[in-house]
Design a protein around this motif. Structure first.
Motif, PDB file in Angstrom:
ATOM      1  N   ILE A  33      19.787 -32.775  42.726  1.00  0.00           N
ATOM      2  CA  ILE A  33      18.890 -33.905  42.481  1.00  0.00           C
ATOM      3  C   ILE A  33      18.839 -34.153  40.976  1.00  0.00           C
ATOM      4  N   ASN A  34      18.311 -35.301  40.614  1.00  0.00           N
ATOM      5  CA  ASN A  34      18.064 -35.611  39.199  1.00  0.00           C
ATOM      6  C   ASN A  34      16.933 -36.622  39.110  1.00  0.00           C
ATOM      7  N   ASP A  35      16.224 -36.597  37.999  1.00  0.00           N
ATOM      8  CA  ASP A  35      15.193 -37.603  37.705  1.00  0.00           C
ATOM      9  C   ASP A  35      14.147 -37.716  38.816  1.00  0.00           C
ATOM     10  N   LEU A  36      13.568 -36.582  39.179  1.00  0.00           N
ATOM     11  CA  LEU A  36      12.474 -36.557  40.154  1.00  0.00           C
ATOM     12  C   LEU A  36      11.288 -37.382  39.665  1.00  0.00           C
ATOM     13  N   HIS A  37      10.998 -37.283  38.379  1.00  0.00           N
ATOM     14  CA  HIS A  37       9.907 -38.026  37.742  1.00  0.00           C
ATOM     15  C   HIS A  37       8.598 -37.936  38.521  1.00  0.00           C
ATOM     16  N   SER A  38       8.250 -36.710  38.891  1.00  0.00           N
ATOM     17  CA  SER A  38       6.944 -36.422  39.475  1.00  0.00           C
ATOM     18  C   SER A  38       6.649 -37.217  40.748  1.00  0.00           C
ATOM     19  N   ARG A  39       7.708 -37.649  41.442  1.00  0.00           N
ATOM     20  CA  ARG A  39       7.466 -38.343  42.721  1.00  0.00           C
ATOM     21  C   ARG A  39       7.180 -37.277  43.781  1.00  0.00           C
ATOM     22  N   ILE A  40       6.014 -36.668  43.647  1.00  0.00           N
ATOM     23  CA  ILE A  40       5.573 -35.629  44.575  1.00  0.00           C
ATOM     24  C   ILE A  40       5.361 -36.227  45.962  1.00  0.00           C
ATOM     25  N   GLU A  41       4.679 -37.349  46.001  1.00  0.00           N
ATOM     26  CA  GLU A  41       4.479 -38.059  47.255  1.00  0.00           C
ATOM     27  C   GLU A  41       5.679 -38.954  47.552  1.00  0.00           C
ATOM     28  N   SER A  42       5.784 -39.421  48.772  1.00  0.00           N
ATOM     29  CA  SER A  42       6.888 -40.315  49.129  1.00  0.00           C
ATOM     30  C   SER A  42       6.731 -41.642  48.400  1.00  0.00           C
ATOM     31  N   ILE A  43       7.830 -42.382  48.309  1.00  0.00           N
ATOM     32  CA  ILE A  43       7.844 -43.646  47.579  1.00  0.00           C
ATOM     33  C   ILE A  43       8.202 -44.790  48.527  1.00  0.00           C
ATOM     34  N   ASN A  44       7.854 -46.007  48.097  1.00  0.00           N
ATOM     35  CA  ASN A  44       8.225 -47.181  48.879  1.00  0.00           C
ATOM     36  C   ASN A  44       9.442 -47.854  48.263  1.00  0.00           C
ATOM     37  N   LYS A  45       9.778 -49.036  48.720  1.00  0.00           N
ATOM     38  CA  LYS A  45      10.986 -49.715  48.241  1.00  0.00           C
ATOM     39  C   LYS A  45      10.900 -50.083  46.769  1.00  0.00           C
ATOM     40  N   SER A  46       9.687 -50.095  46.216  1.00  0.00           N
ATOM     41  CA  SER A  46       9.497 -50.409  44.792  1.00  0.00           C
ATOM     42  C   SER A  46       9.411 -49.160  43.932  1.00  0.00           C
ATOM     43  N   SER A 280      17.494 -41.382  41.900  1.00  0.00           N
ATOM     44  CA  SER A 280      16.299 -40.863  41.215  1.00  0.00           C
ATOM     45  C   SER A 280      15.116 -40.838  42.179  1.00  0.00           C
ATOM     46  N   TYR A 281      13.997 -40.300  41.695  1.00  0.00           N
ATOM     47  CA  TYR A 281      12.691 -40.361  42.359  1.00  0.00           C
ATOM     48  C   TYR A 281      12.668 -39.679  43.734  1.00  0.00           C
ATOM     49  N   SER A 282      13.541 -38.691  43.926  1.00  0.00           N
ATOM     50  CA  SER A 282      13.593 -37.896  45.164  1.00  0.00           C
ATOM     51  C   SER A 282      14.090 -38.685  46.364  1.00  0.00           C
ATOM     52  N   LYS A 283      14.678 -39.834  46.153  1.00  0.00           N
ATOM     53  CA  LYS A 283      15.127 -40.688  47.262  1.00  0.00           C
ATOM     54  C   LYS A 283      16.416 -40.177  47.900  1.00  0.00           C
ATOM     55  N   TYR A 284      17.196 -39.410  47.145  1.00  0.00           N
ATOM     56  CA  TYR A 284      18.475 -38.909  47.636  1.00  0.00           C
ATOM     57  C   TYR A 284      18.636 -37.421  47.313  1.00  0.00           C
ATOM     58  N   LYS A 299      40.986 -28.849  43.582  1.00  0.00           N
ATOM     59  CA  LYS A 299      42.017 -29.463  44.425  1.00  0.00           C
ATOM     60  C   LYS A 299      41.498 -30.727  45.107  1.00  0.00           C
ATOM     61  N   SER A 300      40.226 -30.727  45.485  1.00  0.00           N
ATOM     62  CA  SER A 300      39.641 -31.889  46.150  1.00  0.00           C
ATOM     63  C   SER A 300      38.131 -31.869  45.977  1.00  0.00           C
ATOM     64  N   ALA A 301      37.537 -33.046  46.051  1.00  0.00           N
ATOM     65  CA  ALA A 301      36.083 -33.175  45.973  1.00  0.00           C
ATOM     66  C   ALA A 301      35.667 -34.379  46.801  1.00  0.00           C
ATOM     67  N   LYS A 302      34.674 -34.190  47.657  1.00  0.00           N
ATOM     68  CA  LYS A 302      34.235 -35.289  48.508  1.00  0.00           C
ATOM     69  C   LYS A 302      32.751 -35.130  48.814  1.00  0.00           C
ATOM     70  N   GLY A 303      32.157 -36.196  49.298  1.00  0.00           N
ATOM     71  CA  GLY A 303      30.759 -36.145  49.675  1.00  0.00           C
ATOM     72  C   GLY A 303      30.095 -37.492  49.547  1.00  0.00           C
ATOM     73  N   ASP A 304      28.777 -37.518  49.643  1.00  0.00           N
ATOM     74  CA  ASP A 304      27.968 -38.721  49.487  1.00  0.00           C
ATOM     75  C   ASP A 304      26.507 -38.261  49.409  1.00  0.00           C
ATOM     76  N   PRO A 305      25.689 -38.955  48.653  1.00  0.00           N
ATOM     77  CA  PRO A 305      24.276 -38.575  48.621  1.00  0.00           C
ATOM     78  C   PRO A 305      23.614 -38.854  49.963  1.00  0.00           C
ATOM     79  N   ILE A 306      22.638 -38.044  50.313  1.00  0.00           N
ATOM     80  CA  ILE A 306      21.915 -38.182  51.578  1.00  0.00           C
ATOM     81  C   ILE A 306      20.622 -38.951  51.315  1.00  0.00           C
ATOM     82  N   LEU A 307      20.457 -40.082  51.983  1.00  0.00           N
ATOM     83  CA  LEU A 307      19.242 -40.882  51.843  1.00  0.00           C
ATOM     84  C   LEU A 307      18.097 -40.199  52.588  1.00  0.00           C
ATOM     85  N   LEU A 308      17.008 -39.951  51.883  1.00  0.00           N
ATOM     86  CA  LEU A 308      15.846 -39.292  52.485  1.00  0.00           C
ATOM     87  C   LEU A 308      14.858 -40.358  52.952  1.00  0.00           C
ATOM     88  N   ASP A 309      15.183 -40.996  54.065  1.00  0.00           N
ATOM     89  CA  ASP A 309      14.333 -42.048  54.609  1.00  0.00           C
ATOM     90  C   ASP A 309      13.436 -41.485  55.707  1.00  0.00           C
TER      91      ASP A 309
END
Length: 648
Positions: A33-46, A280-284, A299-309
Motif C-alpha cells: 500500500i501507499n499514501d494511506l493518509h489516515s483513512r482509518i474509516e472507509s471512504i466514498n467516491k470523493s 491511495s487512501y486505502s482504496k487498493y 524473469k517475469s512480473a505480473k499482477g494488478d491492484p485489488i480494489l477494496l470495494d
C-alpha cells in the motif's frame, strides 16, 4: 559497477545447466500500500469519510478494516508461498483520527496488519521529528529510509536504517527506502534532520546489500511515479520499485490508470525493472508476483491492484476499535456547518494543475476572512486541498478532511515582482503533480506550461475595486496565505524572504472554510476563469476558416509584469506534457492597412493567419505580418503585445 557480478553468475549458470545442474526459480508475492493518509474509516467516491447511508448502499471503499480483511485473505491464499507486505509511506495526515491521535491510531492498525517494512513518507514529518519518533516507538515493524539522515542531536538518530534484509523462504530480500528530496520544503523534518539525494543514498545502500550477498533488491520509495520511472528504476542492481507519493493508480484494467501494473523500465545494466504503485487512501491493495532466476534476475512480473470495494467485508474487530477511538471526535465530525448545491471538486488531478472548485472556495474563504484588513490577494497551495465535498449537508469533519494540516491564516505584504516569483514557483511542478500549484482569489493569471520553468506566467492581473489591473512590479500588495507557505513551504521561499509585516497566527484554515460555508449557505460551487492555461501549439498550415468563438471579443490586453528580480530557482522536470491545442478564435474587426503601417494589440485567440484574413482578406499573407515582427510562432502570440501591421 553495473551487474558485472551478475553477468558472471549468469554465465556460470548457463554452464551449469549444460552439464545437467539446474536451479529452481524463486517466486515472491509482494503485497503493498501507499499514501494511506489516515483513512482509518472507509471512504466514498470523493475520498472523504463514507457515511452510514453510503455504506448501506455499498458505495464505500477501503478503510483499515477492509484492508485488514484483504491482507489476511491474500496471506491465506498464498499459504506456503513467499509473501512480503510493504508500506510506501504517508500514513499520517488526512482525517480526524490523525488530528486527534497524532499517528497513534495509524500505528495501531498497521501493527495489526503485520507489515514487513515501511519507508518514511514526507507527511510522516508533519509533526516534526517528535511526531515520527512517537510513531516509531509504537510500530512493531521496521521503518527505513536511505536519505533520512538525522543529525547528532536528532531524536531519530539510529532509529531509521537505510535498508533491511528480510529472510523470506530461505532467500535474502533487500529493501531500501527513500523519501522525496523536497521533504524539507513540503513538510517539517526540522533543522536536525537532513534529507539526502535519493539516487545517491539508494545507490550506496544497494551496494552495501550486494556486499552482504543479497541479490534481490526492492526500492521502497516515496518519491513519486515519474521519478521512479525516470531515475530510481535505473539505479544499478535495483530489481523492483514499490512506490508512493504521487498517489498513482497503475492498472491493466482501469481506464483511469496512469500506467500499466507493473510498468517496466529498462535498467542500464541490461535488465528490466517492474515499477508499481497502488493509488491511495486505502482504496487498493497492490498485488505483484515476481519470478527471479537463481542469480536474482527478474524473469517475469505480473499482477494488478485489488480494489477494496463493498465486496470486501470489513474486519469486525477492527470496526469495533475504530468506533471506540472515534467516540471523542464524533460530535465534531457530525456538526453540520452548511450545505452545497453540488459536489465541490477537490481532487489532486484538478487542484494541482488548474483552477479547481475547491481552490476557488478555499481562496475566497481566506480572502473574505481578512478583507477588512486591507488584504486583496489570496494564494494557497493546491496540495493543501485533500478531498472533495459531496453535494448536500457539509459537516465539520468534511471541512477538516479537506484541510487536515492545521495550518493557520497568514497575512503579509509583498512587492508585485515577488508575487510573480511566487506564481512561477507554483507553476514549476505541474508535470509531476506538485502540490505547490497556486489557487488564488483577488487576482487572475494565465500560464503556458510548455515554456521553461521560471517563465510560464503570461498575464497577471489583480483586482482593484470591481475591475482588474495589471500587476505592478513595484507596488506593494497585501496578501493572505497559510503559515506553511508563508514560512517557505512548497518552495515559496520568496514569502519567507521578502514578506513585510508578516503575521502567521490567524485562525485555522478548516475553521475559515467552515465559517465561510455557514455564511454562504447554500454554497454553489464554481470556477470563474481566474486561472487560464494557454495551449501550446506548433506552426501549421494557415487556416482559411475563421472560428466564431464569441469569447475572442473579450478584452485581455493586459501585459505581463516584468519583475526587477528574477524568479526563484526551481526544480525542473525531465518531461513536459503537451497540452491540447485550443480552437482558433475569431479576430476582432480591424481596419485594412492599405497605405502605411498600422498597429494591432493582440487579444485572446489571435493568430497570424486569422489577422491576415481579417486585415488583408487573404490568410496567405500571414508571413508579411510575421516578418515585420521578428517571426513569432503564428499560434503563440503573447496577449497584450503590439504588432506592426505592414501595408498590403
Amino acid at each position: 559497477m553495473i551487474r558485472h557480478l551478475r553477468t558472471g553468475l549468469m554465465t556460470a549458470s548457463i554452464l551449469a545447466l549444460s552439464s545437467g545442474a539446474a536451479f529452481a526459480d524463486y517466486e515472491l508475492n509482494i503485497l503493498h500500500i501507499n499514501d494511506l493518509h489516515s483513512r482509518i474509516e472507509s471512504i466514498n467516491k470523493s475520498d472523504s469519510t463514507c457515511s452510514a447511508e453510503e455504506e448501506g448502499k455499498n458505495e464505500c471503499f477501503g478503510g483499515v478494516a477492509r484492508l485488514k480483511t484483504e491482507i489476511e485473505r491474500k496471506r491465506g491464499e498464498l499459504t506456503g508461498k513467499n509473501v512480503v507486505l510493504l508500506n510506501a509511506g504517508d500514513n499520517f495526515q488526512g482525517s480526524l483520527f490523525f488530528t486527534t491521535y497524532k499517528g497513534a491510531a495509524e500505528a495501531e492498525f498497521l501493527n495489526l496488519m503485520k507489515f514487513d517494512a515501511m519507508t518514511v513518507g514526507n507527511h510522516e514529518f508533519d509533526e516534526g521529528e517528535d511526531g515520527l519518533t512517537t510513531f516509531l516507538d509504537k510500530v512493531t515493524f521496521p521503518v527505513i529510509s536511505s536519505n533520512v539522515l538525522p543529525g547528532f542531536k536528532s531524536k531519530l538518530k539510529d532509529r531509521i536504517k537505510p535498508s533491511i534484509v528480510l529472510d523470506i523462504g530461505g532467500q535474502k530480500i533487500g529493501v531500501v527506502g527513500a523519501v522525496a528530496n523536497d521533504t524539507p520544503e513540503i513538510s517539517a523534518p526540522g533543522d536536525e534532520v537532513l534529507i539526502g539525494l535519493d539516487v545517491d543514498t539508494i545507490a550506496t545502500a544497494v551496494q552495501e546489500l550486494k556486499a552482504q550477498g543479497v541479490n534481490k533488491i526492492i526500492a521502497l520509495t516515496h518519491v513519486g511515479y515519474p521519478r521512479d520511472l525516470a531515475v530510481i528504476a535505473k539505479i544499478p542492481d535495483v530489481d523492483i520499485v514499490v512506490g508512493g507519493h504521487s498517489h498513482s493508480l497503475l492498472s491493466n484494467t482501469d481506464e483511469k490508470a496512469e500506467g500499466p501494473y507493473p510498468t517496466t523500465v529498462d535498467n542500464p545494466g541490461g535488465y528490466k525493472v517492474p515499477v508499481v504503485q497502488a493509488g491511495s487512501y486505502s482504496k487498493y491493495l497492490g498485488d505483484l508476483v515476481v519470478n527471479f532466476d537463481d542469480n536474482g534476475i527478474v524473469k517475469s512480473a505480473k499482477g494488478d491492484p485489488i480494489l477494496l470495494d463493498s465486496k470486501v467485508k470489513p474486519d469486525e474487530t477492527v470496526l469495533a476499535r475504530i468506533k471506540e477511538l472515534g467516540k471523542p471526535i464524533e460530535d465534531l465530525k457530525t456538526k453540520i456547518i452548511g450545505k452545497t448545491e453540488a459536489a465541490v471538486d477537490g481532487t489532486r488531478e484538478s487542484c494541482r494543475a488548474k483552477e479547481c472548485e475547491m481552490g476557488d472556495l478555499v481562496a475566497d474563504a481566506m480572502l473574505d476572512r481578512v478583507k477588512d484588513q486591507g488584504v486583496t490577494i489570496a494564494i494557497t497551495n493546491g496540495g493543501g486541498l485533500r478531498a472533495s465535498i459531496d453535494a448536500g449537508d457539509v459537516s465539520m469533519g468534511e471541512a477538516i478532511t479537506v484541510l487536515p494540516f492545521q495550518n493557520t491564516v497568514a497575512t503579509f505584504q509583498l512587492k508585485g515582482a515577488d508575487i510573480l516569483t511566487a506564481l512561477e514557483n507554483g507553476l514549476s511542478q505541474i508535470e509531476e503533480g506538485g502540490g505547490r500549484f497556486p489557487q488564488v482569489a483577488g487576482m487572475k493569471f494565465s500560464f503556458d506550461k510548455s515554456k521553461p520553468v521560471g517563465s510560464r506566467v503570461s498575464v497577471v492581473e489583480v483586482k482593484e475595486g470591481e475591475a482588474y489591473a495589471p500587476l505592478d512590479a513595484n507596488k506593494t500588495y497585501t496578501l493572505v496565505s497559510n503559515n506553511y507557505m508563508r514560512n517557505g513551504g512548497d518552495g515559496y521561499s520568496v514569502f519567507k524572504a521578502k514578506a513585510i509585516n508578516a503575521y502567521d497566527y490567524g485562525p485555522g484554515l478548516e475553521t475559515v472554510l467552515a465559517d465561510y460555508l455557514t455564511a454562504h449557505n447554500p454554497y454553489k460551487p464554481m470556477t470563474d476563469g481566474r486561472i487560464t492555461e494557454i495551449a501550446a501549439a506548433t506552426p501549421a498550415e494557415p487556416s482559411t476558416q475563421t472560428s466564431t468563438d464569441p469569447a475572442a471579443n473579450t478584452d485581455m490586453a493586459a501585459k505581463t509584469v516584468t519583475p526587477d528580480t528574477k524568479p526563484a530557482e526551481t526544480t525542473t522536470t525531465t518531461e513536459t506534457a503537451t497540452p491540447e491545442t485550443k480552437p482558433v478564435a475569431e479576430t476582432p474587426a480591424a481596419t485594412t492597412p492599405t497605405s502605411g503601417e498600422t498597429k494591432h494589440v493582440i487579444v485572446r485567440g489571435d493568430t497570424l493567419w486569422d489577422l491576415a484574413k481579417a486585415l488583408y482578406g487573404d490568410a496567405e499573407l500571414w508571413k508579411k505580418i510575421a516578418e515585420a515582427n521578428g517571426n513569432p510562432v503564428p499560434e503563440r502570440l503573447e496577449i497584450g503585445t503590439e504588432l506592426k501591421i505592414p501595408a498590403k
